[in-house]
Design an enzyme around this catalytic site. Structure first.
Site, short mmCIF file in Angstrom:
data_model
loop_
_atom_site.label_atom_id
_atom_site.label_comp_id
_atom_site.label_asym_id
_atom_site.label_seq_id
_atom_site.Cartn_x
_atom_site.Cartn_y
_atom_site.Cartn_z
N SER A 187 0.74 -1.25 -0.03
CA SER A 187 0.14 0.76 0.13
C SER A 187 0.65 0.88 0.11
O SER A 187 0.07 2.56 -0.31
CB SER A 187 -0.83 -0.15 1.35
OG SER A 187 0.12 0.06 2.84
N HIS A 221 1.34 5.48 6.28
CA HIS A 221 1.07 6.33 5.11
C HIS A 221 2.04 7.69 5.15
O HIS A 221 1.96 8.53 5.76
CB HIS A 221 -0.02 5.55 4.96
CG HIS A 221 -0.58 4.00 4.71
ND1 HIS A 221 -0.48 3.45 5.44
CD2 HIS A 221 0.14 3.19 3.60
CE1 HIS A 221 -1.01 2.43 5.17
NE2 HIS A 221 -0.44 2.54 3.65
N ASP A 252 -1.84 6.85 11.98
CA ASP A 252 -1.08 6.58 10.51
C ASP A 252 0.21 6.63 10.80
O ASP A 252 -0.29 7.84 10.36
CB ASP A 252 -1.91 6.42 9.24
CG ASP A 252 -1.49 5.54 8.29
OD1 ASP A 252 -0.31 5.05 8.43
OD2 ASP A 252 -2.10 5.54 7.37
#
Ligand SMILES: *[C@@H]1O[C@H](CO)[C@@H](O)[C@H](O)[C@H]1NC(C)=O
Ligand SMILES: *[C@@H]1O[C@H](CO)[C@@H](O)[C@H](O)[C@H]1NC(C)=O
Ligand SMILES: *[C@@H]1O[C@H](CO)[C@@H](O)[C@H](O)[C@H]1NC(C)=O
Ligand SMILES: *[C@@H]1O[C@H](CO)[C@@H](O)[C@H](O)[C@H]1NC(C)=O
Ligand SMILES: *[C@@H]1O[C@H](CO)[C@@H](O)[C@H](O)[C@H]1NC(C)=O
Ligand SMILES: *[C@@H]1O[C@H](CO)[C@@H](O)[C@H](O)[C@H]1NC(C)=O
Ligand SMILES: *[C@@H]1O[C@H](CO)[C@@H](O)[C@H](O)[C@H]1NC(C)=O
Length: 449
Positions: free
Chosen positions: A175, A421, A418
Protein backbone atom coordinates in the site's frame (compact mmCIF):
# COMPACT_ATOMS: atom_id res chain seq x y z
CA UNK A 1 -15.44 4.51 -3.73
CA UNK A 2 -15.85 0.79 -4.47
CA UNK A 3 -13.02 0.23 -2.11
CA UNK A 4 -13.58 -1.78 1.01
CA UNK A 5 -11.90 -1.45 4.35
CA UNK A 6 -9.62 -4.28 3.49
CA UNK A 7 -7.52 -2.18 1.20
CA UNK A 8 -6.58 -0.01 4.10
CA UNK A 9 -5.47 -2.87 6.25
CA UNK A 10 -1.91 -3.36 6.91
CA UNK A 11 0.37 -5.81 8.50
CA UNK A 12 0.55 -6.92 12.03
CA UNK A 13 3.67 -5.33 13.34
CA UNK A 14 6.40 -7.29 14.90
CA UNK A 15 6.37 -7.53 18.64
CA UNK A 16 10.04 -8.32 18.31
CA UNK A 17 10.73 -4.72 17.63
CA UNK A 18 9.68 -3.88 21.12
CA UNK A 19 11.76 -6.68 22.49
CA UNK A 20 14.74 -5.42 20.57
CA UNK A 21 14.20 -1.93 21.87
CA UNK A 22 13.86 -3.13 25.41
CA UNK A 23 17.10 -5.03 25.29
CA UNK A 24 18.88 -2.11 23.75
CA UNK A 25 17.75 0.04 26.60
CA UNK A 26 18.98 -2.53 29.06
CA UNK A 27 22.35 -3.12 27.52
CA UNK A 28 22.71 0.10 25.63
CA UNK A 29 24.97 -1.05 22.91
CA UNK A 30 24.60 -0.91 19.18
CA UNK A 31 27.20 -3.56 18.85
CA UNK A 32 25.19 -5.88 21.01
CA UNK A 33 22.18 -5.03 18.92
CA UNK A 34 23.94 -6.07 15.77
CA UNK A 35 24.97 -9.40 17.21
CA UNK A 36 21.84 -10.08 19.17
CA UNK A 37 19.41 -9.85 16.29
CA UNK A 38 19.77 -13.43 15.20
CA UNK A 39 19.78 -14.56 18.77
CA UNK A 40 16.68 -12.65 19.68
CA UNK A 41 14.79 -13.68 16.65
CA UNK A 42 15.60 -17.30 17.09
CA UNK A 43 14.68 -17.41 20.74
CA UNK A 44 13.02 -20.80 21.06
CA UNK A 45 11.53 -20.27 24.47
CA UNK A 46 9.05 -17.68 23.38
CA UNK A 47 10.01 -15.64 26.39
CA UNK A 48 10.52 -12.51 24.39
CA UNK A 49 7.49 -13.06 22.24
CA UNK A 50 4.40 -10.98 22.82
CA UNK A 51 0.99 -11.97 21.62
CA UNK A 52 -0.06 -10.90 18.16
CA UNK A 53 -3.01 -8.76 17.22
CA UNK A 54 -5.96 -9.44 14.99
CA UNK A 55 -5.36 -8.26 11.48
CA UNK A 56 -8.87 -6.87 11.31
CA UNK A 57 -7.90 -4.18 13.77
CA UNK A 58 -5.05 -2.98 11.65
CA UNK A 59 -5.20 0.30 9.91
CA UNK A 60 -1.60 0.19 9.18
CA UNK A 61 1.76 0.06 10.55
CA UNK A 62 4.19 -1.70 12.65
CA UNK A 63 5.03 0.04 15.85
CA UNK A 64 7.97 0.81 17.93
CA UNK A 65 10.04 3.83 18.40
CA UNK A 66 13.35 3.72 20.07
CA UNK A 67 14.27 7.35 20.10
CA UNK A 68 11.33 8.74 21.94
CA UNK A 69 11.40 6.28 24.77
CA UNK A 70 15.09 6.54 25.02
CA UNK A 71 16.66 9.74 23.80
CA UNK A 72 20.01 8.71 25.19
CA UNK A 73 20.17 6.01 22.55
CA UNK A 74 20.70 8.49 19.75
CA UNK A 75 24.40 8.01 19.59
CA UNK A 76 24.46 4.30 20.07
CA UNK A 77 22.28 3.39 17.13
CA UNK A 78 24.22 3.08 13.93
CA UNK A 79 23.49 6.25 11.96
CA UNK A 80 22.38 6.32 8.37
CA UNK A 81 25.11 4.76 6.34
CA UNK A 82 25.86 6.46 3.09
CA UNK A 83 25.64 4.43 -0.02
CA UNK A 84 28.68 3.55 -1.96
CA UNK A 85 28.09 6.61 -4.09
CA UNK A 86 24.95 6.06 -6.12
CA UNK A 87 25.50 8.95 -8.38
CA UNK A 88 23.00 10.21 -10.86
CA UNK A 89 24.00 12.14 -13.89
CA UNK A 90 22.08 15.33 -14.37
CA UNK A 91 20.62 16.05 -17.75
CA UNK A 92 22.42 18.16 -20.28
CA UNK A 93 21.38 21.75 -19.84
CA UNK A 94 21.06 21.46 -16.11
CA UNK A 95 23.14 23.92 -14.19
CA UNK A 96 25.26 21.30 -12.53
CA UNK A 97 26.81 18.81 -14.86
CA UNK A 98 28.92 16.89 -12.45
CA UNK A 99 27.59 13.95 -10.51
CA UNK A 100 25.35 14.58 -7.57
CA UNK A 101 23.93 12.20 -5.01
CA UNK A 102 20.25 13.11 -5.06
CA UNK A 103 19.50 11.08 -1.94
CA UNK A 104 21.83 12.92 0.34
CA UNK A 105 20.71 16.40 1.34
CA UNK A 106 18.36 18.34 3.56
CA UNK A 107 14.81 19.62 3.71
CA UNK A 108 14.73 23.38 3.31
CA UNK A 109 11.74 25.71 3.69
CA UNK A 110 10.13 26.70 0.41
CA UNK A 111 7.13 28.97 0.06
CA UNK A 112 5.99 27.53 -3.29
CA UNK A 113 4.03 24.75 -1.65
CA UNK A 114 2.56 21.63 -3.23
CA UNK A 115 1.81 21.26 -6.92
CA UNK A 116 -1.70 19.99 -6.31
CA UNK A 117 -4.29 20.13 -3.54
CA UNK A 118 -7.16 18.00 -2.26
CA UNK A 119 -9.43 20.09 -4.47
CA UNK A 120 -7.41 19.87 -7.67
CA UNK A 121 -6.67 16.14 -7.56
CA UNK A 122 -9.31 13.41 -7.50
CA UNK A 123 -6.99 10.43 -7.02
CA UNK A 124 -6.21 10.92 -3.34
CA UNK A 125 -7.18 8.02 -1.11
CA UNK A 126 -9.55 9.26 1.62
CA UNK A 127 -7.20 7.78 4.23
CA UNK A 128 -4.35 10.01 3.09
CA UNK A 129 -6.41 13.08 2.27
CA UNK A 130 -5.16 15.04 5.25
CA UNK A 131 -6.47 18.39 4.06
CA UNK A 132 -10.03 17.16 3.59
CA UNK A 133 -9.82 15.21 6.83
CA UNK A 134 -9.16 18.41 8.70
CA UNK A 135 -5.47 18.46 9.48
CA UNK A 136 -5.07 22.00 10.79
CA UNK A 137 -1.35 22.69 10.36
CA UNK A 138 0.01 23.40 6.88
CA UNK A 139 3.71 23.86 7.50
CA UNK A 140 4.51 20.32 6.36
CA UNK A 141 3.58 21.31 2.80
CA UNK A 142 6.27 23.96 2.51
CA UNK A 143 9.53 22.09 2.41
CA UNK A 144 11.71 21.17 -0.54
CA UNK A 145 14.30 18.40 -0.73
CA UNK A 146 17.69 19.94 -1.48
CA UNK A 147 20.46 17.47 -2.33
CA UNK A 148 23.89 18.63 -1.25
CA UNK A 149 25.74 20.05 -4.21
CA UNK A 150 22.88 20.37 -6.68
CA UNK A 151 19.18 21.10 -7.01
CA UNK A 152 16.45 18.59 -7.57
CA UNK A 153 14.47 20.07 -10.46
CA UNK A 154 10.75 20.50 -9.73
CA UNK A 155 8.45 17.77 -11.03
CA UNK A 156 7.70 18.42 -14.69
CA UNK A 157 4.53 16.57 -15.65
CA UNK A 158 4.82 17.47 -19.31
CA UNK A 159 8.40 16.27 -19.61
CA UNK A 160 7.63 13.08 -17.71
CA UNK A 161 4.62 12.20 -19.84
CA UNK A 162 6.51 13.01 -23.01
CA UNK A 163 9.25 10.58 -21.99
CA UNK A 164 6.60 7.97 -21.19
CA UNK A 165 4.92 8.10 -24.60
CA UNK A 166 4.09 4.54 -25.76
CA UNK A 167 5.52 3.18 -22.55
CA UNK A 168 4.32 1.23 -19.58
CA UNK A 169 5.44 1.60 -15.97
CA UNK A 170 4.55 -0.69 -13.07
CA UNK A 171 4.88 -0.26 -9.32
CA UNK A 172 5.17 -3.62 -7.55
CA UNK A 173 4.64 -3.84 -3.80
CA UNK A 174 2.20 -2.91 -1.05
CA UNK A 175 0.00 0.00 0.00
CA UNK A 176 2.95 2.35 0.21
CA UNK A 177 3.08 2.08 -3.57
CA UNK A 178 -0.63 2.84 -3.76
CA UNK A 179 0.27 5.96 -1.80
CA UNK A 180 3.12 6.76 -4.21
CA UNK A 181 1.13 6.07 -7.38
CA UNK A 182 -1.70 8.32 -6.22
CA UNK A 183 0.87 11.05 -5.70
CA UNK A 184 2.14 10.44 -9.25
CA UNK A 185 -1.40 10.52 -10.67
CA UNK A 186 -1.96 13.85 -8.92
CA UNK A 187 1.31 15.31 -10.17
CA UNK A 188 0.57 14.18 -13.73
CA UNK A 189 -3.08 15.27 -13.65
CA UNK A 190 -1.91 18.84 -14.20
CA UNK A 191 -1.26 17.73 -17.78
CA UNK A 192 -3.48 14.71 -18.25
CA UNK A 193 -6.06 12.91 -16.13
CA UNK A 194 -5.55 9.17 -16.25
CA UNK A 195 -8.45 6.79 -16.69
CA UNK A 196 -8.61 3.64 -14.60
CA UNK A 197 -8.86 0.73 -17.01
CA UNK A 198 -8.42 -2.23 -14.66
CA UNK A 199 -8.72 -3.31 -11.07
CA UNK A 200 -8.68 -6.73 -9.46
CA UNK A 201 -11.58 -7.83 -7.27
CA UNK A 202 -10.02 -6.42 -4.13
CA UNK A 203 -9.02 -3.12 -5.77
CA UNK A 204 -5.44 -3.70 -4.78
CA UNK A 205 -3.97 -4.05 -8.26
CA UNK A 206 -5.01 -1.31 -10.68
CA UNK A 207 -4.08 0.03 -14.08
CA UNK A 208 -4.49 3.55 -15.44
CA UNK A 209 -4.13 4.79 -18.99
CA UNK A 210 -3.08 8.23 -20.25
CA UNK A 211 -4.61 8.17 -23.71
CA UNK A 212 -3.00 11.34 -25.09
CA UNK A 213 0.39 9.89 -24.30
CA UNK A 214 -0.38 6.21 -24.80
CA UNK A 215 1.13 5.69 -21.37
CA UNK A 216 0.08 2.84 -19.10
CA UNK A 217 0.65 3.03 -15.35
CA UNK A 218 0.10 -0.10 -13.26
CA UNK A 219 -0.03 -0.83 -9.55
CA UNK A 220 0.68 -4.50 -8.93
CA UNK A 221 -0.20 -5.79 -5.48
CA UNK A 222 2.53 -8.16 -4.33
CA UNK A 223 3.38 -7.16 -0.75
CA UNK A 224 5.97 -9.91 -0.29
CA UNK A 225 7.15 -10.22 -3.91
CA UNK A 226 7.10 -13.91 -2.95
CA UNK A 227 4.23 -16.34 -3.30
CA UNK A 228 2.08 -16.08 -0.21
CA UNK A 229 -1.26 -17.25 1.09
CA UNK A 230 -2.63 -14.27 2.91
CA UNK A 231 -5.41 -15.07 5.26
CA UNK A 232 -6.69 -11.87 6.67
CA UNK A 233 -9.70 -13.10 8.59
CA UNK A 234 -8.58 -11.55 11.84
CA UNK A 235 -8.13 -14.98 13.36
CA UNK A 236 -4.65 -15.02 14.77
CA UNK A 237 -4.26 -18.70 13.86
CA UNK A 238 -4.56 -17.82 10.19
CA UNK A 239 -0.92 -17.06 9.76
CA UNK A 240 0.46 -16.02 6.41
CA UNK A 241 2.10 -18.89 4.57
CA UNK A 242 5.12 -17.51 2.76
CA UNK A 243 6.98 -19.49 0.11
CA UNK A 244 10.63 -18.51 0.18
CA UNK A 245 11.38 -20.43 -3.02
CA UNK A 246 8.64 -19.05 -5.26
CA UNK A 247 7.84 -15.58 -6.53
CA UNK A 248 4.35 -14.10 -6.56
CA UNK A 249 3.08 -14.61 -10.10
CA UNK A 250 0.84 -11.57 -9.75
CA UNK A 251 3.92 -9.62 -10.75
CA UNK A 252 6.09 -12.12 -12.61
CA UNK A 253 3.26 -12.80 -15.07
CA UNK A 254 3.06 -9.07 -15.84
CA UNK A 255 6.80 -8.39 -15.88
CA UNK A 256 7.23 -8.77 -19.64
CA UNK A 257 4.65 -6.06 -20.36
CA UNK A 258 6.43 -3.14 -18.76
CA UNK A 259 9.22 -0.81 -19.81
CA UNK A 260 9.79 0.45 -16.28
CA UNK A 261 9.46 -1.40 -13.01
CA UNK A 262 9.59 0.19 -9.56
CA UNK A 263 9.55 -2.30 -6.72
CA UNK A 264 10.03 -2.68 -3.00
CA UNK A 265 9.16 -4.79 0.00
CA UNK A 266 7.77 -3.35 3.18
CA UNK A 267 6.06 -3.74 6.51
CA UNK A 268 4.34 -7.00 5.56
CA UNK A 269 7.61 -8.77 6.34
CA UNK A 270 7.10 -7.82 9.98
CA UNK A 271 3.87 -9.81 10.19
CA UNK A 272 3.49 -13.26 11.63
CA UNK A 273 4.52 -15.56 8.80
CA UNK A 274 5.23 -19.25 8.34
CA UNK A 275 8.15 -19.91 5.99
CA UNK A 276 7.97 -22.68 3.40
CA UNK A 277 10.70 -24.08 1.18
CA UNK A 278 10.47 -27.21 -0.96
CA UNK A 279 6.92 -27.75 0.31
CA UNK A 280 8.23 -27.97 3.86
CA UNK A 281 7.89 -25.55 6.74
CA UNK A 282 11.42 -24.43 7.56
CA UNK A 283 10.62 -21.84 10.21
CA UNK A 284 8.66 -18.69 10.83
CA UNK A 285 8.74 -15.11 11.90
CA UNK A 286 6.90 -14.25 15.10
CA UNK A 287 4.90 -17.42 15.68
CA UNK A 288 4.78 -17.91 19.44
CA UNK A 289 3.27 -21.17 20.55
CA UNK A 290 4.17 -22.92 17.33
CA UNK A 291 7.00 -25.33 17.28
CA UNK A 292 8.86 -23.61 14.45
CA UNK A 293 12.25 -22.04 14.34
CA UNK A 294 12.19 -18.26 14.52
CA UNK A 295 14.21 -17.10 11.54
CA UNK A 296 13.38 -13.42 11.59
CA UNK A 297 11.94 -10.96 9.12
CA UNK A 298 15.36 -10.23 7.72
CA UNK A 299 15.55 -13.87 6.65
CA UNK A 300 12.42 -13.70 4.50
CA UNK A 301 13.15 -10.22 3.16
CA UNK A 302 16.64 -11.21 2.05
CA UNK A 303 15.19 -14.27 0.27
CA UNK A 304 12.50 -12.19 -1.38
CA UNK A 305 14.97 -9.66 -2.75
CA UNK A 306 17.44 -12.30 -3.84
CA UNK A 307 14.83 -14.33 -5.68
CA UNK A 308 13.24 -11.26 -7.28
CA UNK A 309 16.60 -10.02 -8.54
CA UNK A 310 17.53 -13.48 -9.78
CA UNK A 311 14.34 -13.49 -11.84
CA UNK A 312 15.06 -9.99 -13.13
CA UNK A 313 18.68 -10.55 -14.13
CA UNK A 314 17.84 -13.87 -15.79
CA UNK A 315 14.86 -12.52 -17.71
CA UNK A 316 15.20 -11.86 -21.43
CA UNK A 317 12.92 -8.87 -21.00
CA UNK A 318 15.05 -5.91 -19.95
CA UNK A 319 13.00 -3.04 -18.50
CA UNK A 320 14.61 -0.37 -16.35
CA UNK A 321 14.19 -1.74 -12.84
CA UNK A 322 14.17 0.64 -9.90
CA UNK A 323 14.38 -0.57 -6.31
CA UNK A 324 12.73 1.86 -3.92
CA UNK A 325 14.13 1.58 -0.43
CA UNK A 326 12.40 0.97 2.90
CA UNK A 327 9.85 3.42 4.20
CA UNK A 328 10.23 4.32 7.88
CA UNK A 329 7.34 5.01 10.25
CA UNK A 330 7.24 7.68 12.93
CA UNK A 331 5.14 6.48 15.86
CA UNK A 332 5.94 8.23 19.13
CA UNK A 333 4.59 7.92 22.67
CA UNK A 334 3.53 4.38 21.94
CA UNK A 335 3.00 1.87 19.21
CA UNK A 336 0.44 1.92 16.43
CA UNK A 337 -1.95 -0.14 18.54
CA UNK A 338 -1.74 1.63 21.89
CA UNK A 339 -2.04 5.29 21.18
CA UNK A 340 1.18 6.01 19.32
CA UNK A 341 1.08 9.37 17.56
CA UNK A 342 3.03 11.45 15.06
CA UNK A 343 2.20 15.02 15.97
CA UNK A 344 5.36 16.79 14.90
CA UNK A 345 4.88 19.60 12.44
CA UNK A 346 8.40 20.03 11.11
CA UNK A 347 11.10 17.81 9.61
CA UNK A 348 13.95 16.48 11.68
CA UNK A 349 17.37 17.92 11.15
CA UNK A 350 20.19 15.67 10.05
CA UNK A 351 21.28 13.43 12.92
CA UNK A 352 18.30 14.24 15.11
CA UNK A 353 16.57 10.91 14.51
CA UNK A 354 17.94 7.59 13.39
CA UNK A 355 14.78 5.51 13.38
CA UNK A 356 13.94 2.13 14.77
CA UNK A 357 16.84 -0.33 14.33
CA UNK A 358 14.64 -2.51 12.14
CA UNK A 359 14.54 0.21 9.50
CA UNK A 360 18.29 0.50 8.76
CA UNK A 361 18.53 -3.28 8.96
CA UNK A 362 15.90 -3.77 6.26
CA UNK A 363 17.34 -1.00 4.11
CA UNK A 364 20.78 -2.56 4.55
CA UNK A 365 19.49 -5.82 3.08
CA UNK A 366 18.08 -3.91 0.13
CA UNK A 367 21.40 -2.25 -0.61
CA UNK A 368 23.28 -5.54 -0.32
CA UNK A 369 20.94 -7.44 -2.63
CA UNK A 370 20.74 -4.52 -5.03
CA UNK A 371 24.51 -4.36 -5.37
CA UNK A 372 24.81 -8.09 -5.89
CA UNK A 373 22.16 -7.93 -8.61
CA UNK A 374 23.70 -4.84 -10.20
CA UNK A 375 27.01 -6.67 -10.55
CA UNK A 376 25.35 -9.65 -12.22
CA UNK A 377 23.06 -7.42 -14.22
CA UNK A 378 25.85 -5.29 -15.62
CA UNK A 379 27.21 -8.32 -17.45
CA UNK A 380 23.79 -9.01 -18.71
CA UNK A 381 22.15 -5.85 -20.02
CA UNK A 382 19.92 -5.62 -16.96
CA UNK A 383 19.42 -2.01 -15.97
CA UNK A 384 19.01 -1.50 -12.24
CA UNK A 385 18.69 1.77 -10.34
CA UNK A 386 18.11 2.68 -6.76
CA UNK A 387 15.47 5.13 -5.59
CA UNK A 388 16.83 5.58 -2.11
CA UNK A 389 13.97 7.43 -0.48
CA UNK A 390 14.70 5.97 2.96
CA UNK A 391 16.83 8.67 4.48
CA UNK A 392 14.92 11.68 3.23
CA UNK A 393 11.70 10.04 4.45
CA UNK A 394 13.19 9.31 7.84
CA UNK A 395 13.55 13.06 8.30
CA UNK A 396 9.79 13.66 7.78
CA UNK A 397 7.84 12.71 10.93
CA UNK A 398 5.48 15.55 10.02
CA UNK A 399 4.32 13.99 6.76
CA UNK A 400 1.90 11.31 8.00
CA UNK A 401 -1.89 11.46 8.41
CA UNK A 402 -1.71 10.63 12.12
CA UNK A 403 -5.32 11.08 13.34
CA UNK A 404 -6.31 12.73 10.05
CA UNK A 405 -7.00 9.49 8.31
CA UNK A 406 -10.68 8.88 7.81
CA UNK A 407 -12.71 8.49 10.96
CA UNK A 408 -13.53 4.96 11.93
CA UNK A 409 -17.12 4.19 10.86
CA UNK A 410 -17.72 2.79 14.34
CA UNK A 411 -17.37 5.88 16.47
CA UNK A 412 -17.03 3.84 19.64
CA UNK A 413 -13.61 2.87 18.36
CA UNK A 414 -10.97 5.48 18.59
CA UNK A 415 -9.40 5.98 15.18
CA UNK A 416 -5.87 4.70 15.17
CA UNK A 417 -3.14 7.04 14.08
CA UNK A 418 -1.43 6.32 10.79
CA UNK A 419 2.22 7.26 11.09
CA UNK A 420 3.33 5.02 8.21
CA UNK A 421 1.50 6.16 5.07
CA UNK A 422 1.96 9.72 3.84
CA UNK A 423 -0.38 12.65 3.44
CA UNK A 424 -1.18 13.74 -0.11
CA UNK A 425 0.09 16.23 -0.97
CA UNK A 426 3.16 15.59 1.16
CA UNK A 427 6.75 14.43 1.32
CA UNK A 428 6.03 11.32 -0.78
CA UNK A 429 5.63 13.63 -3.79
CA UNK A 430 9.40 14.01 -3.64
CA UNK A 431 9.82 10.28 -4.27
CA UNK A 432 8.18 10.82 -7.66
CA UNK A 433 10.35 13.82 -8.27
CA UNK A 434 13.35 11.54 -7.78
CA UNK A 435 11.75 8.83 -9.90
CA UNK A 436 11.36 11.35 -12.68
CA UNK A 437 15.08 12.14 -12.51
CA UNK A 438 15.97 8.45 -12.66
CA UNK A 439 13.67 7.76 -15.58
CA UNK A 440 14.63 10.85 -17.57
CA UNK A 441 18.30 10.13 -17.07
CA UNK A 442 17.96 6.61 -18.31
CA UNK A 443 19.85 6.76 -21.52
CA UNK A 444 20.51 3.05 -21.27
CA UNK A 445 23.14 3.84 -18.69
CA UNK A 446 23.89 1.11 -16.28
CA UNK A 447 24.41 1.33 -12.60
CA UNK A 448 27.90 2.49 -11.87
CA UNK A 449 29.54 3.07 -8.56
C1 LIG B 1 11.19 27.06 -4.11
O1 LIG B 1 11.55 25.97 -4.94
C2 LIG B 1 11.57 26.25 -6.31
C3 LIG B 1 11.96 25.00 -7.03
O2 LIG B 1 11.19 23.93 -6.61
C4 LIG B 1 12.54 27.35 -6.62
O3 LIG B 1 12.46 27.68 -8.00
C5 LIG B 1 12.19 28.57 -5.81
O4 LIG B 1 13.18 29.55 -5.98
C6 LIG B 1 12.12 28.21 -4.33
N1 LIG B 1 11.66 29.35 -3.58
C7 LIG B 1 12.23 29.76 -2.47
C8 LIG B 1 11.64 30.95 -1.82
O5 LIG B 1 13.21 29.18 -2.01
C1 LIG C 1 -10.05 20.44 0.80
O1 LIG C 1 -9.75 20.69 2.15
C2 LIG C 1 -10.36 21.85 2.67
C3 LIG C 1 -9.92 22.03 4.10
O2 LIG C 1 -8.54 22.10 4.15
C4 LIG C 1 -11.87 21.73 2.59
O3 LIG C 1 -12.47 22.94 3.01
C5 LIG C 1 -12.28 21.43 1.17
O4 LIG C 1 -13.67 21.17 1.12
C6 LIG C 1 -11.53 20.22 0.64
N1 LIG C 1 -11.85 20.02 -0.76
C7 LIG C 1 -12.47 18.92 -1.18
C8 LIG C 1 -12.71 18.83 -2.65
O5 LIG C 1 -12.80 18.01 -0.43
C1 LIG D 1 0.95 2.60 -27.92
O1 LIG D 1 2.18 1.99 -27.51
C2 LIG D 1 2.25 0.64 -27.91
C3 LIG D 1 3.46 0.04 -27.24
O2 LIG D 1 4.56 0.85 -27.34
C4 LIG D 1 2.27 0.58 -29.42
O3 LIG D 1 2.37 -0.76 -29.84
C5 LIG D 1 0.98 1.17 -29.95
O4 LIG D 1 1.02 1.22 -31.35
C6 LIG D 1 0.81 2.57 -29.42
N1 LIG D 1 -0.52 3.04 -29.78
C7 LIG D 1 -0.73 4.24 -30.25
C8 LIG D 1 -2.16 4.58 -30.53
O5 LIG D 1 0.16 5.06 -30.44
C1 LIG E 1 4.31 5.95 -30.49
O1 LIG E 1 3.67 4.95 -31.25
C2 LIG E 1 3.08 5.45 -32.43
C3 LIG E 1 2.28 4.31 -33.06
O2 LIG E 1 3.06 3.14 -33.12
C4 LIG E 1 4.16 6.01 -33.34
O3 LIG E 1 3.57 6.56 -34.51
C5 LIG E 1 4.93 7.09 -32.62
O4 LIG E 1 6.01 7.55 -33.38
C6 LIG E 1 5.45 6.58 -31.29
N1 LIG E 1 6.04 7.67 -30.53
C7 LIG E 1 7.13 7.56 -29.83
C8 LIG E 1 7.64 8.78 -29.16
O5 LIG E 1 7.73 6.49 -29.75
C1 LIG F 1 15.22 -27.85 -1.65
O1 LIG F 1 15.45 -28.71 -2.77
C2 LIG F 1 16.63 -28.43 -3.47
C3 LIG F 1 16.71 -29.33 -4.69
O2 LIG F 1 16.14 -30.59 -4.43
C4 LIG F 1 17.84 -28.61 -2.53
O3 LIG F 1 19.02 -28.28 -3.22
C5 LIG F 1 17.67 -27.70 -1.35
O4 LIG F 1 18.72 -27.90 -0.42
C6 LIG F 1 16.34 -27.95 -0.66
N1 LIG F 1 16.15 -26.95 0.41
C7 LIG F 1 15.72 -27.29 1.60
C8 LIG F 1 15.57 -26.17 2.58
O5 LIG F 1 15.45 -28.42 1.93
C1 LIG G 1 21.74 -13.15 -18.37
O1 LIG G 1 20.55 -13.03 -19.13
C2 LIG G 1 20.23 -14.17 -19.92
C3 LIG G 1 18.98 -13.85 -20.67
O2 LIG G 1 19.08 -12.61 -21.29
C4 LIG G 1 20.06 -15.38 -19.04
O3 LIG G 1 19.86 -16.52 -19.86
C5 LIG G 1 21.28 -15.58 -18.18
O4 LIG G 1 21.04 -16.62 -17.26
C6 LIG G 1 21.56 -14.31 -17.41
N1 LIG G 1 22.75 -14.46 -16.58
C7 LIG G 1 22.70 -14.43 -15.29
C8 LIG G 1 24.00 -14.53 -14.59
O5 LIG G 1 21.66 -14.32 -14.67
C1 LIG H 1 2.22 15.13 20.96
O1 LIG H 1 1.54 14.10 21.63
C2 LIG H 1 2.07 13.82 22.92
C3 LIG H 1 1.37 12.59 23.45
O2 LIG H 1 -0.01 12.70 23.35
C4 LIG H 1 1.91 15.04 23.81
O3 LIG H 1 2.46 14.78 25.06
C5 LIG H 1 2.64 16.21 23.15
O4 LIG H 1 2.43 17.38 23.90
C6 LIG H 1 2.13 16.42 21.74
N1 LIG H 1 2.93 17.43 21.08
C7 LIG H 1 2.40 18.40 20.38
C8 LIG H 1 3.33 19.36 19.72
O5 LIG H 1 1.18 18.50 20.26
Amino acid sequence: MGKDMKTDMEPIPSPHKRVGNFLIKVFGSALLLAFSYRLLFSDPTGFFVFSSFPASEMPAPKGGNLQRDSPSMENTVAPYTRLPQMALHLRKGDSLKEQCDLFSGEWIPNSSGPRYTNSSCSYIDPYQDCLTNGRPDRGYLYWRWKPYGCDLPPFDAEKFLKAMRNKSLAFIGDSIFRNQIESLLCLLSQVEEAVEIYHDETFQSKTWYFSSHNFTLALIWAPFLLKAELKDSGNSNDYIQLHLDALDDTWTSQYGKHDYIVMSGGQWFLKTTIFWENSTIIGCHNCPGKNFRELGMDYSYQKALELAFRFITASHHKPLVVLRTWTPDHFEYGEWYNGGVCNRTEPYKEGEFSGDPVDPMMRGLEIEEFEKAATIGSENGTRLKLLDSYHLSLLRPDGHPGPYRKLHPDISKRPQNDCLHWCLPGPIDTWNNLLMEIVLNDGGQRYSS
